[in-house]
Design an enzyme around this catalytic site. Sequence first.
Site, PDB file in Angstrom:
ATOM      1  N   GLU A  69      -6.846  12.091   6.919  1.00  0.00           N
ATOM      2  CA  GLU A  69      -5.751  12.605   6.083  1.00  0.00           C
ATOM      3  C   GLU A  69      -5.764  14.129   6.014  1.00  0.00           C
ATOM      4  OE1 GLU A  69      -7.636  10.045   5.221  1.00  0.00           O
ATOM      5  OE2 GLU A  69      -6.319   8.376   4.671  1.00  0.00           O
ATOM      6  N   GLN A 132      -9.664   1.226  -4.973  1.00  0.00           N
ATOM      7  CA  GLN A 132      -8.958   2.384  -4.413  1.00  0.00           C
ATOM      8  C   GLN A 132      -7.997   3.050  -5.398  1.00  0.00           C
ATOM      9  OE1 GLN A 132      -7.430   1.331  -0.476  1.00  0.00           O
ATOM     10  NE2 GLN A 132      -9.416   1.930   0.348  1.00  0.00           N
ATOM     11  N   LYS A 181       2.305   0.862  -6.125  1.00  0.00           N
ATOM     12  CA  LYS A 181       2.753  -0.145  -5.164  1.00  0.00           C
ATOM     13  C   LYS A 181       3.900  -0.998  -5.707  1.00  0.00           C
ATOM     14  CE  LYS A 181       0.805  -3.264  -1.731  1.00  0.00           C
ATOM     15  NZ  LYS A 181      -0.413  -3.899  -1.208  1.00  0.00           N
TER      16      LYS A 181
END
Lengths: 578, 168
Positions: A69, A132, A181
């Site tokens: 990333e 996460q 999400k």
Amino acid sequence: MSVEMAELQKKNGIPPIQFGEEVSGAETLLRCLILEQVEYIFGYPGGAVLPIYDSLYGSYFKHILTRHEQGAIHAADGYARATGKPGVCIATSGPGATNLVTGIATAQMDSVPLVCITGNVAQSLIGTDAFQEANITGITIPITKHSYFVRDIRDLPRIVKEAFHIATTGRPGPVLIDIPKDVANEKAPFTYPDKVEIRGYRASLVPSDEQVQEFVKAVSEAKRPVILAGGGIIAAQAEKELRDFAEKTRIPVINTFMGLGGFPGTHELSLAMPGMHGNYTANQALLNADCVIGLGARFDDRITMGRTKEFAPKARIVHVDIDPAELGKNVETAVTVAGDVKSTLAKAIPLAKACDSEAWISQLKEWKEQYPYKYKKDGDVLKPQAVIELLYNSTDGEAIVTTDVGQHQMWTAQYYKFKHPRSFISSGGLGTMGFGFPAAIGAQIAHPDRTVISVVGDGGFQMTNQELAIVSQYNIPVKVAIVNNQCLGMVRQWQELFYDNRYSQIDLTCSPDFVKLAEAYGVKGLRASTPEEAEAVWAEALAHDGPVVVDFRVAQEENVYPMVASGNTLDQMELGDD
Amino acid sequence: MQQHTISVLVNDQPGVLTRVATLFGQRGFNIDSITVGGTEEQGLSRMIISTGGDDRQINQLMKQLHKLIDVISVTNLSENPFVSRELALIKVTASPSQLAELNGIVEPFRAAIVDVGPSSLIVQVTGDTEKIDALLVLLQNYGVIELTRTGSVAMARSIVPATAAATV
Ligand SMILES: Cc1ncc(C[n+]2csc(CCOP(=O)(O)OP(=O)(O)O)c2C)c(N)n1
């Protein structure tokens, strides 16, 4: 929808965007990005961004899958610096998001427009230390211009619109959008606002006529004036105005590190870079000027050395900056203009007249001739400065050059004379090792037809060299020039000068064979150890139609001079051993 | 170093307090007291922040605050006459028999005894910082068991036209 937008869609074969159609948050995001005319996305997928990556599948976007990333965000940053357009990157929640942190801070310090999109766990899991989960908006508060956590899909279009506006206007900077999400999965009728209204946010600042008159008056009285032109010149696209202003008023121009290329380094009035590793003339100009005109420069401590009382001791300081908080922040000023440099100069040029500065200019010219950047040549030993001279001469100063951080960075700033804005790309404020190579990838993607050279140290290159996979995969023809001194050169220099040659933890002799490393990725690798080899090998690299890594084996114990040691003032400048 | 009272009008959104507090920490300023509450307009909150610094530092602080996207306006109330109030609750060791005596002390301060227990009572006082400090000194003779006080809430006096107040 605007006419241009409809054209763009037609050109790129994008199905027309229907307003009011029920789409997911992920699809909403991508539609917003299309409407913001985004073309490239740099990113890395993961659980929390799966809905977004699913929508990306088969979409119009060109997505670059970096290998880390950090590579993605530095590439987006390089793209933004090379174009002035906002860079866009995507990372997943938790570790993906935290891997962006160094890149966000890098962009913030150098005022680079970025829109960073991160996924997060579903809102029902937020705050539970879920798998996460990371509070990335909280983590990045001090290093973003602004950030959003999206709670409701209905807010998403407004947020994206605002994010691009904030990132690119005023003093540019990185903006983060964190999308949980469930929002990415939720559906809502698609809309997109056509304008942004953010109460209290001042995007553009055109100075008043009175302020400009005061500015012109202060400048015209000066006999030994000097312009300190910073990164603001490039951000504001004010290079033409700067040139017209300098030529009309006969004021010499110092380019700060961030401002290199904002005024041609080859111009008669150019004094190049000041400060810690700046040249004698630029520093003498600051010490002797009666008026220092800061234009989009922030009087960083690499220039003032933090000794702001002794900095430009004979000068009245005039400061123009788009960020009012910069005015008077680091140095005491006589005249300040809170405004965009481009519009300030555009208003000032018709009012300005030539200063009585010819004696001053000829004094500076004498210094320039007497004290150029110089180094000792040494037979067959390849000197790092010679490598940069070779890069400059072979490209006639027309390449886009990115650097990593260290000695090679300073030598590039000294020996490559940048003529055009956005042709020098380097981490100035944060000094981020690992930046140079991925930034070159972004710059080359933005300018496929230009020569892009990435000058890196053997240390910093090893922080992000896994992105060789990208240049190989997409055949991005970046020329990587490793200035290989087999050590952490800049650290070695400080240890030599200030720690009595106690070389603690700088040895990089156990590095990969960079030629083989390049070849392992399917990239051409070359090596040079003498000046003749360097010339031949570099010519071969430039002629090669694709990416190349050149391992320049240079003298180890070379120091960057001139140097003003930390704690000293600009008049305590060491010119070096030659 | 001078004491300043800064009024900051912000969007009433999650995280805004963190952004403001982070800015103080990041830029090396100290927050002496901070209060946050609603305003005359829905969706906006007002923060009243007391902090120390010379003119240059305060000027810089105000500009930095103004850079936050959620900040709508920043005013240094200390530049003009303003009204400022704190609230304190003070629990003092005292038996009910001392009630009259304590009433005599708190009354000139327009404070009130708002709770009485077998061996302690609670005094409520509002006013500026000095007034509360003064009452505290007197009550300390009895033994202060617990003290809780708010930061200041503050507002410019009406005699100053709103436009004359320094805003950035
Ligand atoms: C991420 C990061 N870690 C550490 C540093 C501190 N640092 C600055 S220059 C330097 C040495 C760089 O060595 P190299 O990449 O070999 O370049 P050279 O100085 O030899 O040209 C280091 C370690 C930094 N700037 N960034």
